[in-house]
Design an enzyme around this catalytic site. Structure first.
Site, PDB file in Angstrom:
ATOM      1  N   TYR A 114       0.857  -1.180   0.000  1.00 44.65           N
ATOM      2  CA  TYR A 114       0.000   0.000   0.000  1.00 44.65           C
ATOM      3  C   TYR A 114       0.896   1.234   0.000  1.00 44.65           C
ATOM      4  O   TYR A 114       1.890   1.281   0.730  1.00 44.65           O
ATOM      5  CB  TYR A 114      -0.883  -0.013   1.255  1.00 44.65           C
ATOM      6  CG  TYR A 114      -1.732   1.219   1.431  1.00 44.65           C
ATOM      7  CD1 TYR A 114      -2.974   1.318   0.828  1.00 44.65           C
ATOM      8  CD2 TYR A 114      -1.287   2.284   2.213  1.00 44.65           C
ATOM      9  CE1 TYR A 114      -3.760   2.447   0.982  1.00 44.65           C
ATOM     10  CE2 TYR A 114      -2.072   3.418   2.374  1.00 44.65           C
ATOM     11  CZ  TYR A 114      -3.304   3.490   1.752  1.00 44.65           C
ATOM     12  OH  TYR A 114      -4.075   4.610   1.908  1.00 44.65           O
ATOM     13  N   GLU A 153      -3.342   7.528  -4.023  1.00 43.58           N
ATOM     14  CA  GLU A 153      -3.308   6.233  -3.327  1.00 43.58           C
ATOM     15  C   GLU A 153      -3.083   5.111  -4.332  1.00 43.58           C
ATOM     16  O   GLU A 153      -3.811   5.013  -5.314  1.00 43.58           O
ATOM     17  CB  GLU A 153      -4.634   6.019  -2.588  1.00 43.58           C
ATOM     18  CG  GLU A 153      -4.634   4.778  -1.720  1.00 43.58           C
ATOM     19  CD  GLU A 153      -6.004   4.531  -1.095  1.00 43.58           C
ATOM     20  OE1 GLU A 153      -6.128   4.682   0.132  1.00 43.58           O
ATOM     21  OE2 GLU A 153      -6.952   4.209  -1.839  1.00 43.58           O
TER      22      GLU A 153
END
Ligand code: GDP
Ligand code: MN
Length: 391
Positions: A113, A201
């Protein structure tokens, strides 16, 4: 403003960041050509079909499908294009899928992530990474927040080399992979700054079986107040993905946000609008919206505000709460009278006007033949409108 994954990936690519590439289509008739193009350009034999909507959690909702052949890809495009996709971010009503991306499927070794956003409490951008990337990142944030590693970025210095290396090390990357990650993180931050993003993101950021670091998914939100600097990004806006009433309100420079209660609110000033929502809650009701008609409210703003509030079928009563500071209450009263006459109102309206010319306004409303409920104080208004909404 939000954009689609395929658009975000286009921007990443422009900054030299490796992405899972593909072709995005809106029509089933384009499906075969898209598969062929992905096969030709990327040498893909396997595909991943991805719904393009402005909401995350597509994988879990059935909007991302691995396809091990051309035929499977075609089947999955048929399934996903036009489906109503429900994810934890769309609400129960889901979202109609109007675009799908035909992507090259990659062999994934590891899922990470990576994200950048503004930390308002620090007053700094933060770069976050986690080795626990993929579809469970919300769960990780909730149950083991220590697995998300952060680097706060000092304004003016940018993401410094040692910080990028720390982040790569936090992912357990070494050697060539760490080098790739450092370069990618610096490019990501450059993109975030230059394009005035509010969120970038990448989830997941993957290491492929071949050892390459690739952005498999991408989400970018932009600071609306800086969009005028980036016309090419403003163009990426997809109004189909936004609440129609909010889009309509923006045309008239009204600050409207739809909520799920039953009391429509028309208020001037964001502070008063917030406290109006609070007091409605306090007396046992729930607001159907936030609406700040702004400092220069006039007959037109009142009319448009009314129309937008009433377009929400959940609205059972409306509260107009205006403080006449710059605006004069008598002008607002005239706006209300005109709007009510024009719009064929079918819910009770409670009006509280205070400030400049409030007494004139009251008289105007009393003399007119429109049926409104007049309130004296803020609390009185809230009680009356909540009572009215409960029928
Ligand atoms: P999201 O669920 O909306 O975040 O959509 P993503 O684009 O992140 O895709 C969801 C999941 O699908 C990813 O976490 C991957 O596990 C999987 N996925 C997507 N593309 C590929 C691919 O090319 N190969 C493999 N093996 N899995 C993929
Ligand atoms: Mn994702």
């Amino acid at each position: 403003m939000k954009i689609h994954e395929y658009q975000a990936k286009g921007l990443l690519k422009g900054y030299g960041i490796p992405i899972q590439d593909g072709v995005t289509i809106e029509d089933l008739a384009q499906a075969e050509a898209a598969i062929d193009a992905v096969n030709k350009e990327h040498g893909a034999e396997q595909y991943v079909i991805k719904a393009q909507i402005h909401a995350g959690g597509r994988g879990k909702g059935g909007g991302v499908k691995f396809s091990s052949s051309r035929e499977a890809a075609l089947e999955n495009i048929k399934k996903i294009l036009g489906m109503t996709l429900v994810t934890h971010q769309t609400g129960a009503e889901g979202r109609l899928v109007k675009k799908v991306m035909v992507g090259e499927a990659l062999d994934i070794k590891q899922e990470f992530y990576a994200a950048i956003t503004l930390d308002r409490s620090k007053g700094m951008d933060v770069f976050m990474v986690s080795s626990e990337g993929g579809m469970e990142i919300e769960e990780v944030a909730r149950t083991s927040p220590e697995k998300i590693i952060r680097e706060a970025i000092v304004p003016g210095f940018g993401l410094r080399g040692f910080q990028a290396r720390n982040l790569a090390a936090a992912l357990g990357l070494e050697g060539q992979a760490a080098k790739q990650a450092v370069g990618m993180f610096q490019k990501l931050y450059k993109l975030y700054r230059e394009l005035d993003c509010s969120i970038v993101e990448i989830n997941p950021l993957v290491v492929t079986e071949q050892g390459n670091l690739v952005a498999l998914d991408a989400k970018i939100n932009f600071d609306d107040n800086a969009l005028f600097l980036h016309p090419e990004i403003a163009q990426m806006r997809d109004l189909d993905e936004e609440d129609p009433a909010e889009v309509e309100a923006a045309k008239y420079h009204l600050n409207y946000i739809k909520l799920d209660g039953t009391v429509g609110c028309m208020v001037n000033g964001a502070g008063l609008a917030m406290s109006t929502m609070d007091i409605i809650k306090q007396v046992g009701g729930s607001p159907a919206n936030f609406l700040d008609v702004g400092g220069g409210a006039n007959v037109e703003t009142v009319k448009n505000g009314f129309r937008i509030i009433l377009s929400d079928p959940n609205v059972k009563a409306v509260l107009i709460n205006i403080f006449g500071g710059i605006v004069r209450c008598d002008r607002i009263a005239n706006g209300i009278i005109e709007a009510v006459k024009e719009l064929d109102l079918n819910v009770p309206v409670v009006v509280r006007l205070a400030g400049t010319n409030a007494d004139v306004a009251k008289e105007l409303l009393a003399k007119s033949d429109v049926s409104i409920i007049s309130a004296d104080s803020f609390e009185d208004a809230a009680q009356k409108v909540v009572h009215a909404a409960k029928g």
